[in-house]
Design a protein around this motif. Structure first.
Motif, PDB file in Angstrom:
ATOM      1  N   GLU A 106       0.846  -1.192   0.000  1.00 36.15           N
ATOM      2  CA  GLU A 106       0.000   0.000   0.000  1.00 36.15           C
ATOM      3  C   GLU A 106       0.885   1.246   0.000  1.00 36.15           C
ATOM      4  OE1 GLU A 106      -3.286   1.883   3.008  1.00 36.15           O
ATOM      5  OE2 GLU A 106      -2.808  -0.247   3.198  1.00 36.15           O
ATOM      6  N   ARG A 109       3.042   3.507   3.130  1.00 38.73           N
ATOM      7  CA  ARG A 109       3.336   2.718   4.327  1.00 38.73           C
ATOM      8  C   ARG A 109       4.836   2.480   4.387  1.00 38.73           C
ATOM      9  NH1 ARG A 109      -0.826   0.111   6.874  1.00 38.73           N
ATOM     10  NH2 ARG A 109      -2.623   1.499   6.798  1.00 38.73           N
ATOM     11  N   SER A 112       6.433  -0.864   2.000  1.00 41.14           N
ATOM     12  CA  SER A 112       5.760  -0.784   0.709  1.00 41.14           C
ATOM     13  C   SER A 112       6.812  -0.575  -0.369  1.00 41.14           C
ATOM     14  CB  SER A 112       4.740   0.362   0.705  1.00 41.14           C
ATOM     15  OG  SER A 112       5.417   1.583   0.873  1.00 41.14           O
TER      16      SER A 112
END
Lengths: 150, 499
Positions: A106, A109, A112
């Motif tokens: 995502e 984050r 990520s």
């Protein structure tokens, strides 16, 4: 570490002792958040190198090199480069050189954007150790030259 | 992966350079073996690429899977393959030579790391399809060569390296400035995309300014007169294998190839640029030859001779005719072979006798038969004596000059060829023929690996003329010429090859 003959005054040494851990931590923070905020491997690596250079300036060459010797720094420098090229070559297995082949996660984050944080860590090894070595070499080079003259 | 070997040309030397610095000090003999295997693999892949290109045509590699012109592209066409073969075959032989030669230096591991980094930089310049990437790789190769010139760390070597670093950085700044201007004008860094924008936008003064900057920058990198002052200091000061590498391939990949690629494929070669290059090429031929004639230092003589020979390459290519470009590229290949051979010879002589001064040598033919024979082959090739490869390429260049009506340039080229013969006869006479000088009676022939490299290069010199046969040259030399000749058709080739 508190040898008064080496390094700078007590004030500088005390302040250094208080701040150097924070500088190192800030460097690690910059590296690990390279993909979500400004900064990254190069900037973080420079800050990590600065924390060691800070010790070198305040306490003298011997203390700093006891913490991280020339050979260890040289090892980390090569390791960073090898790590980067290995990650890049792993991409060929999935199609392309330098391909970011694992899950991107995502956005925004900490965990990520696939391989980018790992590339940042590799670059921080290379830059941090490299900059520290350059500094140490410049310092020792001047010292040996002075010895020759005497 | 074997359908697309492009990233390997950068990944193999880079990975082995850093493995070398990691493990070279800990395991004895590791650097020698690793460097030789890596360069052998590169040479094999580059020769394989000749056949690959013949089957599938030009290849564009999307780095990281990103689509050009946004992503970085690596482009492999016939000119690229031609340069890759030249660089990597010579690099392999030089790497083998270094196994024995570098014994007298202490930090062999560091030497191999820098050497492999330099190869990575050169290969990167050759295969890059992106303007800024070309600059980055150019700097990798240039900076490692500054360090390699200073490798002996004597006063003279450090001075030469400093001079080289200043001139080299100046050249890089010019090149970067040129790229900046082109980027501001076209808003793209991909070479093919840039060429297309330039075609649609038409001529502009900013392109002219960038051309002049590139001319200065790459002129400095390839040491053309009047930008040559750093070369006679830098090239002789390096260890012999590196001198061979610098004179043999570095000035060609960073200077000549990059210049040809940018002027022909991206900017489009205008008659003005070509005529400037022609004059500069002729100047280099004559001035390089005259300066070489007066030298007594073996390696310094060879360095001046590089300026002379690079002039032939530029003269041939700047004629802009099919025959001229063919001659220029052929001479580029030949020069990288025989100049490397001659520098390795000078290294072998220095290794055995400890001197580079021609006046202190003499009669070495009896003591060092292999070195003497191979240097004779190299000297005759560079002077353009038939049937060696140098004769054919010089012949083509001179015939091309006459065909296109440039009689003055042709006469300079012939004259300088005679001077070249004169100064290489001087080398042969003083170093290898004549009476054996006192104090040289204990001289021994060079060790095995050094002999191996010299013999292979001498064989290539002898067999190089075969490349003139249509059956052999069609897919290699003529294909490379067609790429230069096609000029801005590079756009259709690159965009056609993106899948």
């Amino acid at each position: 570490m508190d040898n008064p003959k080496h390094g700078m005054t007590l004030i500088v040494k005390t302040i250094t002792r208080l701040t150097v851990g924070l500088i190192l931590l800030f460097g690690i923070y910059i590296v690990s958040h390279g993909h979500v905020s400004p900064g990254g491997g190069f900037a973080g690596g420079v800050i990590i190198a600065l924390s060691f250079i800070h010790i070198l300036l305040a306490f003298g060459k011997e203390v700093a090199l006891k913490r991280i010797s020339y050979n260890v720094a040289s090892f980390f420098e090569s390791l960073g480069a090898i790590m980067f090229i290995t990650l890049a070559l792993l991409g060929i297995g999935s199609g392309y050189f330098l391909l970011n082949f694992i899950s991107k996660g995502e956005p925004f984050r900490l965990f990520s954007s696939g391989l980018i944080p790992l590339y940042n860590v590799a670059i921080s090894f290379k830059v941090g150790a490299g900059l520290f070595i350059i500094f140490v070499i410049l310092v020792t080079f001047r010292l040996t030259k002075k010895d020759d003259r005497e | 992966m074997m359908q697309n070997p492009l990233p390997l040309f950068i990944a193999i030397p880079l990975a082995s350079a850093f493995l070398n610095s990691l493990l070279g000090k800990r395991i004895k003999g590791f650097s020698d073996v690793l460097s030789s295997i890596a360069t052998l693999a590169l040479a094999a892949i580059s020769i394989y690429s000749v056949f690959l290109i013949k089957d599938v045509g030009s290849i564009v590699y999307k780095v990281g899977g990103w689509m050009p012109p946004i992503g970085i592209a690596m482009v492999m066409d016939s000119l690229t393959v031609f340069m890759l073969v030249t660089i990597n075959v010579v690099a392999f032989l030089i790497s083998v030579y270094s196994i024995n030669y570098m014994e007298k230096y202490t930090e062999k591991g560091i030497f191999y790391s820098l050497f492999l980094l330099m190869i990575a930089g050169m290969n990167g310049v050759i295969i890059s399809g992106d303007m800024f990437n070309l600059y980055v790789f150019l700097e990798i190769a240039a900076i490692s060569s500054y360090a390699l010139v200073a490798f002996g760390t004597e006063q003279e070597e450090l001075e030469a390296s400093f001079k080289y670093a200043v001139m080299g950085s100046l050249a890089s700044s010019f090149i970067l400035l040129g790229i900046v201007f082109l980027y501001s004008y076209t808003s793209t860094l991909n070479m093919a995309d840039m060429a297309m924008t330039l075609l649609t936008n038409g001529p502009s003064r900013i392109v002219l300014l960038a051309s002049v900057l590139f001319l200065m920058g790459f002129g400095l990198k390839s040491a053309l007169v009047p930008f040559h002052a750093w070369l006679p200091d830098a090239h002789p000061s390096a260890p012999a294998p590196i001198s061979a590498m610098l004179s043999g391939v570095l000035i060609k990949s960073l200077g000549v190839y990059a210049m040809v690629r940018i002027f022909f494929s991206v900017l489009g070669a205008t008659p003005e640029i070509l005529s400037i290059l022609m004059v500069i090429g002729s100047l280099s031929i004559v001035i390089g030859a005259c300066l070489a004639l007066g030298q007594w230092d073996f390696k310094r003589l060879l360095a001046y001779s590089s300026i002379n020979q690079i002039g032939y390459v530029i003269l041939g290519i700047s004629l802009g005719t099919p025959l001229g470009i063919l001659g220029g590229l052929f001479h580029l290949l030949n020069h990288s072979v025989f100049k490397s051979l001659l520098f390795l010879n000078s290294g072998a002589v220095e290794y055995s006798t400890g001197t580079r001064d021609l006046q202190k040598m003499g009669g070495l033919r009896e003591k060092m038969p292999v070195t003497a024979l191979t240097s004779l082959v190299g000297s005759m090739s560079i002077a353009g004596v038939p049937p060696f490869n140098g004769f054919w390429s010089k012949l083509i260049i001179i015939v091309a000059c006459v065909q296109s009506g440039h009689f003055v340039h042709a006469s300079w080229a012939v004259l300088a060829s005679i001077i070249t013969l004169a100064y290489f006869l001087k080398v042969q006479k003083h170093a290898f023929f004549g009476e054996l000088k006192e104090g040289l009676s204990n001289v021994k022939e060079a060790p095995f690996f050094m002999k191996f490299s010299m013999i292979v290069l001498a064989i290539i010199c002898l067999a190089g003329g075969l490349l003139m046969l249509p059956a052999v040259s069609g897919d290699f030399l003529k294909a490379a010429r067609d790429v230069v000749l096609a000029g801005q058709d590079y756009i259709t080739v690159v965009f056609g090859a993106i899948k």
